[in-house]
Design an enzyme around this catalytic site. Sequence first.
Site, mmCIF file in Angstrom:
data_model
loop_
_atom_site.group_PDB
_atom_site.id
_atom_site.type_symbol
_atom_site.label_atom_id
_atom_site.label_comp_id
_atom_site.label_asym_id
_atom_site.label_seq_id
_atom_site.Cartn_x
_atom_site.Cartn_y
_atom_site.Cartn_z
ATOM 1 N N GLU A 79 1.707 -11.176 -5.923
ATOM 2 C CA GLU A 79 3.893 -11.075 -5.270
ATOM 3 C C GLU A 79 3.188 -10.638 -3.511
ATOM 4 O O GLU A 79 2.349 -10.614 -2.701
ATOM 5 C CB GLU A 79 4.299 -9.181 -4.677
ATOM 6 C CG GLU A 79 5.182 -9.163 -3.980
ATOM 7 C CD GLU A 79 5.745 -7.675 -3.808
ATOM 8 O OE1 GLU A 79 5.552 -6.773 -5.090
ATOM 9 O OE2 GLU A 79 6.684 -7.592 -2.705
ATOM 10 N N LYS B 211 7.481 2.782 -3.889
ATOM 11 C CA LYS B 211 7.518 1.392 -4.579
ATOM 12 C C LYS B 211 6.115 0.543 -3.664
ATOM 13 O O LYS B 211 5.209 -0.153 -4.345
ATOM 14 C CB LYS B 211 8.754 0.449 -5.005
ATOM 15 C CG LYS B 211 7.250 -1.088 -6.324
ATOM 16 C CD LYS B 211 7.880 -2.246 -5.098
ATOM 17 C CE LYS B 211 7.407 -3.509 -5.788
ATOM 18 N NZ LYS B 211 6.884 -3.822 -5.615
ATOM 19 N N ASP C 202 -7.082 2.093 -14.107
ATOM 20 C CA ASP C 202 -6.310 2.449 -15.255
ATOM 21 C C ASP C 202 -5.170 2.257 -14.002
ATOM 22 O O ASP C 202 -4.469 3.775 -13.313
ATOM 23 C CB ASP C 202 -6.217 3.446 -15.564
ATOM 24 C CG ASP C 202 -5.287 3.926 -16.388
ATOM 25 O OD1 ASP C 202 -4.332 3.305 -16.580
ATOM 26 O OD2 ASP C 202 -5.868 4.614 -18.147
ATOM 27 N N HIS D 168 8.554 -12.253 5.344
ATOM 28 C CA HIS D 168 8.486 -13.283 4.140
ATOM 29 C C HIS D 168 8.814 -14.591 4.217
ATOM 30 O O HIS D 168 8.110 -15.444 3.184
ATOM 31 C CB HIS D 168 9.644 -12.742 3.076
ATOM 32 C CG HIS D 168 9.380 -11.630 2.274
ATOM 33 N ND1 HIS D 168 8.483 -11.268 1.799
ATOM 34 C CD2 HIS D 168 9.707 -10.219 2.080
ATOM 35 C CE1 HIS D 168 8.128 -10.574 0.601
ATOM 36 N NE2 HIS D 168 9.464 -9.477 1.049
#
Length: 419
Positions: free
Chosen positions: A83, A261, A277, A375
């Site tokens: 991302e 998130k 992991d 962004h």
Amino acid sequence: MPDSSISKFFEKSRKERLDIIANFANLSNDELDLLQIENGGISYNQADKMIENAIGTFSLPLGIATNFKINGKDYLVPMVIEEPSVIAAASKGAKIARIKGGFKVLADKSYSIGQIQLLDVTDIPLAIKKINNSSDEILQLANSKSNTLSKMGKGAKEISCKEVNAPSGKMLIVELLIDVGDAMGANVTNTMCESVSPLIETIVGGRSLLRILSNYSTRRITKAMATFEKEAVGGKIVVDNIVSAFEFADNDVYRAVTHNKGIMNGTIAVANALGQDSRAIEAAANAYAAKTGRYRSLSKWSKDDAGNLVGTLEIPLSIGIVGGIANVHPIAKICTKILGVSSAQELACVITATGLAQNYSAIKALATEGIQKGHMRLHARNLAAAAGATPEQIDKIVQKMIEEKKITLDGARELLEQI
Ligand code: MEV
């Protein structure tokens, strides 16, 4: 002492970036060569030994977040993520945190929890007493399965029991608490659980079914804290708005999942770079977010007496620097060297600080100009660089592309020609 606050790292060429990293982390020429191999570090043959039915490998971008100071030590943080904006956001968050001394982070020892499920136990309270009376014998048997941990004074330390009420009846769950040192510890935990279950069956009767570690690693908690200086954040109103953004996440599950998130954008990208992991980390973090019975924000944001913004992040982390693919994957090994961590606890501190830095930048952007502007600016910058602009030309081209609302590679090429 090496300094991770490298000015305009994003404007440097790949070679310049690699030279800085090599210098910072003492990388050998072989390690530098490996970083530049385009297949991402593992051959098909290695992949075929790692998983079943292998048909190839799959690469992702590896980048470096700058500016991190954690418990007084500087880190360049490797991050593997697809991302855009995440690495820039982590570096920006770390830059602001640095003004007030960086991140202060505390990590628990690495205690893993193993579970043994016992069915058909007729008298559970009596069974619990018997297990407690035999705990030395059970622990000794568990520890006989790992000479390495035993020699270091680590290994299985405690046994506890609990009753679980299920629709089909009551079951007894026996839990082993195991100090796994610098390993993630899944294998040793599973081995110990399987090895002691026949003995537990003979002590209490009944039948053991599942024997497996719990990924809800509540005995491996890491807590990070950082102060973000009021003026550097953008002043009182921005600080207040960031606290309001946190309150939204802490009181609404739809926002909380997105907020968390954003934290995972940081933690998982570092975990990926070091061959951890990531599923175990995310599963545990999500359960921890709901530990009060309601899914909430994993971080907390408030103001100190001087009006500075204070952020904390507390997460369970089962990670390791010995064993697993961290010791097999050549790029994960180099990333561990770049990060310069010498224990699982130190790695946990870096992962948690990166999650907090990331969360700061995300909610700061959301509470001010919105997420898209930054962004688009970054996207434009990447396109300008891809079109071949020099660092001096990039700013001009980015500005023009934004003004003209034409953020494409062709647009960047046209502007470059005009310059
Ligand atoms: C995007 O990957 C992450 C964010 O949505 C996190 C957030 O909303 O806090 C920007």
